[in-house]
Motif scaffolding. Structure first.
Motif, mmCIF file in Angstrom:
data_model
loop_
_atom_site.group_PDB
_atom_site.id
_atom_site.type_symbol
_atom_site.label_atom_id
_atom_site.label_comp_id
_atom_site.label_asym_id
_atom_site.label_seq_id
_atom_site.Cartn_x
_atom_site.Cartn_y
_atom_site.Cartn_z
ATOM 1 N N SER A 86 0.793 -1.222 0.000
ATOM 2 C CA SER A 86 0.000 0.000 0.000
ATOM 3 C C SER A 86 0.833 1.284 0.000
ATOM 4 N N ILE A 87 2.137 1.168 -0.014
ATOM 5 C CA ILE A 87 2.999 2.352 0.040
ATOM 6 C C ILE A 87 2.728 3.262 -1.155
ATOM 7 N N SER A 88 2.804 4.571 -0.931
ATOM 8 C CA SER A 88 2.560 5.532 -2.006
ATOM 9 C C SER A 88 3.797 5.707 -2.868
ATOM 10 N N ALA A 89 3.589 6.201 -4.072
ATOM 11 C CA ALA A 89 4.706 6.477 -4.974
ATOM 12 C C ALA A 89 5.640 7.515 -4.355
ATOM 13 N N LYS A 90 5.070 8.497 -3.701
ATOM 14 C CA LYS A 90 5.878 9.545 -3.064
ATOM 15 C C LYS A 90 6.779 8.957 -1.993
ATOM 16 N N GLU A 91 6.236 8.029 -1.208
ATOM 17 C CA GLU A 91 7.024 7.411 -0.132
ATOM 18 C C GLU A 91 8.118 6.515 -0.697
ATOM 19 N N ARG A 95 12.090 6.793 -0.003
ATOM 20 C CA ARG A 95 12.812 5.689 0.643
ATOM 21 C C ARG A 95 13.988 5.169 -0.183
ATOM 22 N N ILE A 96 13.902 5.283 -1.497
ATOM 23 C CA ILE A 96 15.018 4.864 -2.354
ATOM 24 C C ILE A 96 15.412 6.034 -3.246
ATOM 25 N N VAL A 97 16.589 6.570 -3.003
ATOM 26 C CA VAL A 97 17.080 7.712 -3.765
ATOM 27 C C VAL A 97 17.901 7.204 -4.954
ATOM 28 N N LEU A 98 17.574 7.692 -6.148
ATOM 29 C CA LEU A 98 18.332 7.344 -7.341
ATOM 30 C C LEU A 98 19.509 8.302 -7.472
ATOM 31 N N HIS A 129 9.591 -1.374 -7.180
ATOM 32 C CA HIS A 129 8.707 -0.200 -7.179
ATOM 33 C C HIS A 129 9.453 1.044 -7.659
ATOM 34 N N ARG A 130 10.676 1.231 -7.154
ATOM 35 C CA ARG A 130 11.423 2.452 -7.514
ATOM 36 C C ARG A 130 11.787 2.456 -8.988
ATOM 37 N N LEU A 131 12.163 1.322 -9.512
ATOM 38 C CA LEU A 131 12.493 1.227 -10.933
ATOM 39 C C LEU A 131 11.263 1.516 -11.785
ATOM 40 N N SER A 132 10.119 1.001 -11.361
ATOM 41 C CA SER A 132 8.881 1.214 -12.103
ATOM 42 C C SER A 132 8.498 2.689 -12.148
ATOM 43 N N LEU A 133 8.797 3.405 -11.059
ATOM 44 C CA LEU A 133 8.446 4.820 -10.974
ATOM 45 C C LEU A 133 9.475 5.722 -11.646
ATOM 46 N N MET A 134 10.599 5.138 -12.045
ATOM 47 C CA MET A 134 11.671 5.916 -12.654
ATOM 48 C C MET A 134 11.397 6.236 -14.118
#
Length: 291
Positions: A86-91, A95-98, A129-134
């Motif tokens: 349920s974590i948001s995209a913003k969170e 949480r993972i900095v590129l 999740h972070r890769l997907s949002l990148m």
């Protein structure tokens, strides 16, 4: 496939647990550590056997320290994976900095797909999740199917919340070729342990002959797509950095095993730097080369 009643209940419980704030989840993680390490001894023999193999020069006290730090991280990762439901995209972005996403984007700008490679190191699950949002380009996550198909469906539903495409290993080539004419990234967990009947190549890794899959290398060499390494490091509890580096711009020009050896050499350096972030509960050296 339809989920059984039991799996539907499990999915609902995961959703409820994921709604808890991080501080509560980490309190649960602290309790889980005590249970797994001291009471149950979850895979302790495997963990200590792996540490004995990888670090024969270390003292018993040093290996015990690594093991305890690993279990602390393992339980943190378990609750962080639940939070993915349920974590948001913003969170996720918090949480993972590129550190250098341009290293992937420059290949996309040239119209080239990318072969991504990472390991069971840091929180590779949250990394999906972070890769997907990148990027808005397709993100293919190559995974090894689970025996429990119901749990696999629950797990993959969580992993694909931000539109990652979960690709079973046997469908890898077909799916990559489906997207060959558009920029995309296919991410491999390249430190998977093969079934003995599926591989026969051993390479030196952590001082041991290690059975490896060559699928990532073979696909990279045949397609010519650049190979990019994704390193996920932990900054502090619950926070990570993700660093991309291009290993090979033109993998079709490499020698046999060059990509695989380079990947494992880099991974070994990361493991030596922070050994507690690798998955020691996985039986990595269960296969031995024929005499």
């Amino acid at each position: 496939m339809k989920l059984s009643i039991g799996n539907r209940i499990l999915s609902f419980l995961i959703l409820l647990a994921s709604l808890l704030p991080f501080w509560v989840l980490y309190a649960i993680s602290d309790l889980m550590f005590l249970v797994l390490y001291y009471l149950i001894g979850y895979r302790k023999k495997v963990v200590y056997s792996n540490l004995d193999i990888a670090f024969p020069e270390k003292t018993i006290a040093e290996k015990k320290k690594i093991a305890k730090k690993f279990y602390v991280f393992l339980t943190d990762m378990l609750v962080e994976t639940i939070k993915m439901r349920s974590i948001s995209a913003k969170e996720v972005k918090k949480r993972i900095v590129l550190t250098n996403e341009d290293e992937v984007q420059r290949h996309f700008n040239q119209g080239s797909p990318v072969i991504g490679t990472t390991a069971h190191y840091g929180n590779w699950e949250l990394g999906i999740h972070r890769l997907s949002l990148m990027t808005e380009n397709p993100v293919l996550i190559i995974y090894k199917p689970l025996n429990n198909k119901g749990f696999e469906k629950i797990y993959n539903t969580i992993r694909s919340r931000f539109h990652a495409k979960m690709i079973p290993m046997r469908q890898t080539i077909r799916q990559i070729l489906t997207h060959k004419n558009e920029p995309h990234i296919s991410m491999f967990l390249s430190d998977q342990t093969p079934v003995r009947s599926e591989a026969d190549c051993f390479i030196p890794f952590m001082g041991q002959p290690t059975l490896v899959f060559l699928g990532m290398e073979k696909i990279a060499r045949s397609t010519g797509f650049p190979v990019v390494y994704c390193h996920i490091d932990r900054i502090k509890r619950g926070y990570y950095s993700c660093t991309f580096s291009t290993l090979f711009e033109k993998p079709q020009l490499t020698e046999k095993l060059e990509i695989t050896l380079t990947y494992h050499k880099i991974l070994e350096q990361h493991i030596n730097a922070k050994p507690e972030l690798w998955l020691w509960s996985h039986r990595r050296w269960k296969h031995k080369p024929a005499s």
